[in-house]
Design a protein around this motif. Sequence first.
Motif, PDB file in Angstrom:
ATOM      1  N   LEU A   7      10.463  -8.936   4.621  1.00 22.18           N
ATOM      2  CA  LEU A   7       9.923  -8.988   3.258  1.00 22.18           C
ATOM      3  C   LEU A   7      10.219 -10.329   2.601  1.00 22.18           C
ATOM      4  N   ILE A  77       6.012  -1.827   4.936  1.00 27.66           N
ATOM      5  CA  ILE A  77       6.240  -0.973   3.770  1.00 27.66           C
ATOM      6  C   ILE A  77       6.218   0.503   4.154  1.00 27.66           C
ATOM      7  N   VAL A 104      10.419  -5.863  -3.021  1.00 33.03           N
ATOM      8  CA  VAL A 104       9.096  -5.242  -2.865  1.00 33.03           C
ATOM      9  C   VAL A 104       8.272  -5.412  -4.140  1.00 33.03           C
ATOM     10  N   PHE A 121       3.100  -0.915  -2.437  1.00 33.48           N
ATOM     11  CA  PHE A 121       4.379  -1.551  -2.728  1.00 33.48           C
ATOM     12  C   PHE A 121       5.003  -0.968  -3.996  1.00 33.48           C
ATOM     13  N   SER A 125       8.558   1.050  -4.267  1.00 31.66           N
ATOM     14  CA  SER A 125       9.577   0.550  -5.193  1.00 31.66           C
ATOM     15  C   SER A 125       9.973   1.621  -6.203  1.00 31.66           C
TER      16      SER A 125
END
Length: 250
Positions: A7, A77, A104, A121, A125
Motif C-alpha cells: 500500500l 484491499i 488506505v 478502500f 477503512s
Amino acid sequence: MFLRTLLMAATDKKQASELDSQFYHLMELKALRPLLHIRDGVDDINPLNILMVMEMPDDSSFFSSDNFRASALVTIIETLRGFVEIYDGLSSFPEMFLPIATLVLEISRQKHVPDAMKDKFNDVSQLIKEKAEETHTLRRPLQLRKQKPVPIKLVNPKFEENFVKGRDYDPDRERAERKKLRKLVNREAKGAVRELRKDNYFLYEVKQRDKELLEQERAAKYGKAIAFLQEQEHAFKSGQLGKGSGKRKR
C-alpha cells in the motif's frame, strides 16, 4: 507488514507517520518507489490473475500500466479485508490495523483512483475503524485481583490421658493394624539388609585371607627358586660345579 508495504508503494510520497515507524529502518521501505501509484485513468478493473502474471515476461508493458496497478490494489484491499475478519478478536487489533486504515484512506483520496476502487478502500477503512472502536470499548484497565485472604485452618489439639509411648491411638483399628504390620515389615527389611551386609563383609574377609595365603605361598616358592639359582650360579663361578665326579678317561 507485506500488505502495508504494498500500500505504501501506491502513494506518491512518504507519510510522516511512516518515517517515524519502527519498520522504516528496513532497506525495502527506504528504497520503496511508488510502483503501484495510479498516474492516469483506468479503463477496466479486473481481479489480478496470478497465473497469467507469472507467465508474462519481466519486460512486459502490462506491469507498467495503470490497469495492472489497479488490479493489484483491488487484490490487496480484498486480502486486507480477509485479514481484518480473521484477526477481529485480537486485543491488539487497533494497533495492528489502524495505521493501515490511515494509509488506505489516503490512497482512496488520490486524484486518478477510480470511484469503484474508492468505495472499496473507504469500506475497508471504515470497517477497520469500527472494529477498532469495538475493541477499545471492550478493554478494561489493569487492576489487582480482588480476593479475600484465606484464613489458616485451625485444629484443636487432642490430648490422650494416660498416654503410653509407642502405642497407637488411632480409632480406626484396621488402619492401626496396617500401620503396625507396615512398621514390622520395615523393621524386618532393615534387619535383613543388616545381616546381608554382615555376610558380605565376612565373605570379603575370607576372600582376602585366601588371597593373602596364596600370595605368601607364591612368594615362598619364588624365594626358593631364586635361592637355588643363586646357589648354582655361585658354584659355577667358583668352579665347584661338577667337581668330584671322577677322573676323566683317556
